[in-house]
Design an enzyme around this catalytic site. Structure first.
Site, PDB file in Angstrom:
ATOM      1  N   SER A 119      20.076  36.613  11.211  1.00  0.00           N
ATOM      2  CA  SER A 119      19.046  37.756  11.027  1.00  0.00           C
ATOM      3  C   SER A 119      17.849  36.937  10.527  1.00  0.00           C
ATOM      4  CB  SER A 119      19.534  38.717   9.999  1.00  0.00           C
ATOM      5  OG  SER A 119      19.770  38.254   8.782  1.00  0.00           O
ATOM      6  N   HIS A 142      21.024  39.153  18.011  1.00  0.00           N
ATOM      7  CA  HIS A 142      20.993  39.781  16.815  1.00  0.00           C
ATOM      8  C   HIS A 142      21.722  41.147  17.028  1.00  0.00           C
ATOM      9  CE1 HIS A 142      19.099  41.049  13.030  1.00  0.00           C
ATOM     10  NE2 HIS A 142      20.062  40.820  12.725  1.00  0.00           N
ATOM     11  N   GLU A 154      18.814  42.423  19.571  1.00  0.00           N
ATOM     12  CA  GLU A 154      17.734  41.675  19.760  1.00  0.00           C
ATOM     13  C   GLU A 154      18.070  40.368  20.542  1.00  0.00           C
ATOM     14  OE1 GLU A 154      14.828  42.721  16.218  1.00  0.00           O
ATOM     15  OE2 GLU A 154      16.209  41.466  15.561  1.00  0.00           O
ATOM     16  N   ASN A 192      14.080  43.340  11.154  1.00  0.00           N
ATOM     17  CA  ASN A 192      13.875  42.859   9.688  1.00  0.00           C
ATOM     18  C   ASN A 192      12.309  42.762   9.576  1.00  0.00           C
ATOM     19  OD1 ASN A 192      16.593  43.417   8.954  1.00  0.00           O
ATOM     20  ND2 ASN A 192      16.992  41.153   9.745  1.00  0.00           N
TER      21      ASN A 192
END
Ligand code: 3HC
Length: 297
Positions: A119, A142, A154, A192
């Protein structure tokens, strides 16, 4: 090259979820753990999740059995040698990942695509232990927790990723029934990059007395339609994980918005890691379904 056989490294929360969705989607899947005990735990989580889908009627009992037949556990990395795609989902430790990918590079077919579910670590830094040819076949995939439910993947490219490999990875995510988004190897990717500052800001708001844990959670849940407020989400993701990601992002960008607030640091040091340790912003030890807010200030 069409992806038929998938290898997953790590059968923890993320790895077991990834292995489950790959096998459910029809891929022959082998998942590797370091020992029998964590492997068993991972397979128990898979069983539980598949049973939920059968109960709901989104999976038939026969599809569940077929999924289980396509899924195999192992404690040996060598069993992943003939996979077309290997997805790493081990601890967020660059040294360990280097060791794993370095070994895999020697045993896997030249055409095997390597992917990491990291991540926050750099895919580019991760791929440097592999051959130059493999580096063109190295990407990020991800996934989000809980993997069997969350639709997003992702798909991360580096400056060396072969465009054909990248397109194949996007297609793979679609074949899993997920929605892929294309992004590049910048720390935090899309989610994130936006989610971490939001969660950190919620903690700063709490520190400043803007609202209580419950009120800030309710505000974001009911005012913005988020499924969970920031503190419930932090406890769900793990506060140690959130802290770790924030540190990496702060080191990368040197921007205040990524700096972990003092309260978060102290909670992590005190072992308040969220749901997994029983306490975080909420106390789950008495009634996990109705946790009570902690007195933290
Ligand atoms: N397998 C199968 N089914 C599952 C499941 C699993 N692993 N986990 C939950 N479910 C099912 C439940 O059985 C339930 O089914 P039902 O509606 O038929 O009863 C349904 O999903 C909803 O679950 P719950 O009733 O327990 O609770 P919620 O309605 O709150 O949903 C949630 C749970 C899906 C987790 C939802 O709260 C949510 O979307 N939360 C946000 C999660 C999130 O943001 N995740 C991303 C975190 S960030 C991340 O992972 C990136 C990392 O890098 C930090």
């Amino acid at each position: 090259m069409e992806i038929r056989k998938v290898g997953v490294i790590g059968c923890g929360l993320m790895g077991s979820g990834i292995a489950q969705v790959a096998a459910t989607a029809g891929f022959e899947t082998v998942v590797r753990e370091v020992a029998e005990e964590p492997l068993k735990k991972g397979f128990e989580a898979i069983e539980k999740s598949l049973a939920k889908f059968v109960e709901k009627g989104t999976l038939t009992a026969q599809q569940k059995d077929e999924t289980r037949q396509r899924l195999r556990g192992t404690t040996s990395l060598d069993d992943l040698a003939d996979c077309d795609l290997v997805i790493e989902a081990i601890t967020e430790n660059l040294e360990l990942k280097h060791e794993t990918f370095g070994h895999l590079d020697k045993i896997c077919k030249p055409e095997t695509i390597f992917a990491s579910n990291t991540s926050s670590l750099s895919i580019t830094e991760m791929m440097t232990v592999t051959s130059l040819e493999r580096q063109r076949r190295f990407i990020g995939l991800h996934f989000f927790n809980p993997v069997p439910i969350m639709k997003l993947v992702e798909v991360v490219r580096t400056i060396l990723t072969d465009p054909a490999v990248y397109d194949e990875a996007v297609r793979f995510a679609e074949r899993l029934g997920k929605v892929p988004v294309r992004t590049s190897d910048r720390t935090g990717f899309i989610v994130n990059r936006l989610l971490v500052p939001y969660m950190l800001d919620a903690i700063r708001a709490l520190e400043e007395g803007v609202g209580s844990i419950v009120d800030i959670d309710n505000a974001m849940k009911l005012g913005c339609g988020y499924p969970m407020g920031p503190f419930t989400l932090g406890d769900f993701v793990g506060l140690d994980t959130t802290y770790y990601i924030a540190e990496i992002m702060f080191n990368e960008f040197r921007e205040k918005r990524f700096a972990p607030p003092p309260l978060l640091k102290r909670m992590v040091k005190a072992g308040l890691h969220g749901r997994k340790t029983g306490r975080g912003f909420y106390d789950y030890t008495k009634d996990p379904k109705n946790p009570t807010p902690m007195n933290l200030l």
